[in-house]
Scaffold this active site. Structure first.
Site, PDB file in Angstrom:
ATOM      1  CG  HIS A  43     -31.959 -79.941  23.947  1.00  0.00           C
ATOM      2  ND1 HIS A  43     -30.764 -80.009  23.270  1.00  0.00           N
ATOM      3  CD2 HIS A  43     -31.793 -80.667  25.080  1.00  0.00           C
ATOM      4  CE1 HIS A  43     -29.916 -80.767  23.949  1.00  0.00           C
ATOM      5  NE2 HIS A  43     -30.513 -81.174  25.061  1.00  0.00           N
ATOM      6  CE1 TYR A  69     -22.906 -84.419  24.641  1.00  0.00           C
ATOM      7  CE2 TYR A  69     -21.457 -84.130  26.536  1.00  0.00           C
ATOM      8  CZ  TYR A  69     -22.283 -83.588  25.565  1.00  0.00           C
ATOM      9  OH  TYR A  69     -22.488 -82.241  25.522  1.00  0.00           O
ATOM     10  CG  PHE A  74     -25.429 -79.654  28.337  1.00  0.00           C
ATOM     11  CD1 PHE A  74     -25.941 -79.852  27.056  1.00  0.00           C
ATOM     12  CD2 PHE A  74     -26.332 -79.470  29.378  1.00  0.00           C
ATOM     13  CE1 PHE A  74     -27.305 -79.863  26.818  1.00  0.00           C
ATOM     14  CE2 PHE A  74     -27.708 -79.483  29.160  1.00  0.00           C
ATOM     15  CZ  PHE A  74     -28.193 -79.688  27.877  1.00  0.00           C
ATOM     16  CG  ASP A 131     -28.904 -90.425  28.073  1.00  0.00           C
ATOM     17  OD1 ASP A 131     -28.912 -89.439  27.312  1.00  0.00           O
ATOM     18  OD2 ASP A 131     -28.953 -91.594  27.657  1.00  0.00           O
TER      19      ASP A 131
END
Length: 226
Positions: free
Chosen positions: A193, A67, A78, A65
């Site tokens: 991740h 920031y 990202f 989701d």
């Protein structure tokens, strides 16, 4: 809520936009924007789609989701705007790129424009968050309102209607979407991740950027200048 989305995506997703569940989601999101602080700005809600039209998609990177801090989210997973400090996960992504492909664009860039991944999106890298909105300072706050049904539909539609895409799945959440993708038609790349909490457990050294470009070239497609 009017869906302000690029024309080719509007045509591909027209059926979904008419579903009652999407209309309910749209109404809830509109109400949240009216009464709370929600990221990203409404103009960037479908930015991943607007920067990477349907016909141009070659690579899909899946985030969770947006920031949740002020000024960070811009509708591309990202990615953050030029004037925002580099988040730790993005810093690790750049580190891995430079280890794999030292001549890539990201390794040559030193200025603040480096953190804005629009340059990837415009090369066909679809930077999709599974959840498109978030409340200020409340990560995953919109995870249960219906966005995942929509983005699952997007992922499966890409898998069903296109061939030879690269799907990049980092972390357990992204990897949970693997069942939506036909691995016989597409390349699926999985790794931990890039977060500092997990990057050392297999993200570093994954060679995903090099593998992506090799696969694209093998199928007659232009590689990404990461």
């Amino acid at each position: 809520m009017e869906v302000k989305i690029e024309k080719s995506w509007r045509e591909v997703l027209a059926e979904y936009f008419e579903r009652e569940e999407f209309k309910k989601l749209a109404e809830e999101v509109k109400n949240e924007y009216l009464h709370k602080t929600v990221y990203p700005h409404p103009k960037n809600l479908f930015r991943a789609f607007n920067e990477t039209p349907w016909k141009d998609v070659r690579v899909v990177i899946l985030g969770q989701d947006p920031y949740h801090g002020p000024g960070q989210a811009q509708g591309l997973c990202f990615s953050v705007p030029e004037d925002i400090p580099t988040p730790p996960s993005l810093r690790n992504i750049f580190q891995e790129i430079c280890n794999e492909l030292p001549e890539s664009q990201s390794c040559k860039m030193n200025g603040p424009e480096k953190t804005d991944l629009t340059r990837w999106a415009r090369q066909g890298v679809f930077l999709l968050n599974a959840v498109l909105t978030v409340l200020k300072n409340q990560p995953a706050s919109h995870a249960k309102i219906g966005w995942e049904d929509f983005t699952d539909f997007v992922i499966k539609t890409l898998s069903d209607r296109k061939e030879n895409l690269v799907f990049i799945l980092w972390g357990n959440f992204a990897r949970s979407k693997k069942s939506l993708i036909d691995g016989r038609k597409h390349l699926i790349l999985e790794a931990p991740h890039p977060s500092p909490l997990s990057a050392s457990r297999g993200f570093f050294g994954c060679d995903h950027f090099k593998k992506t470009n090799n696969y694209l070239e093998e199928h007659g497609k232009k590689p990404i200048d990461w």
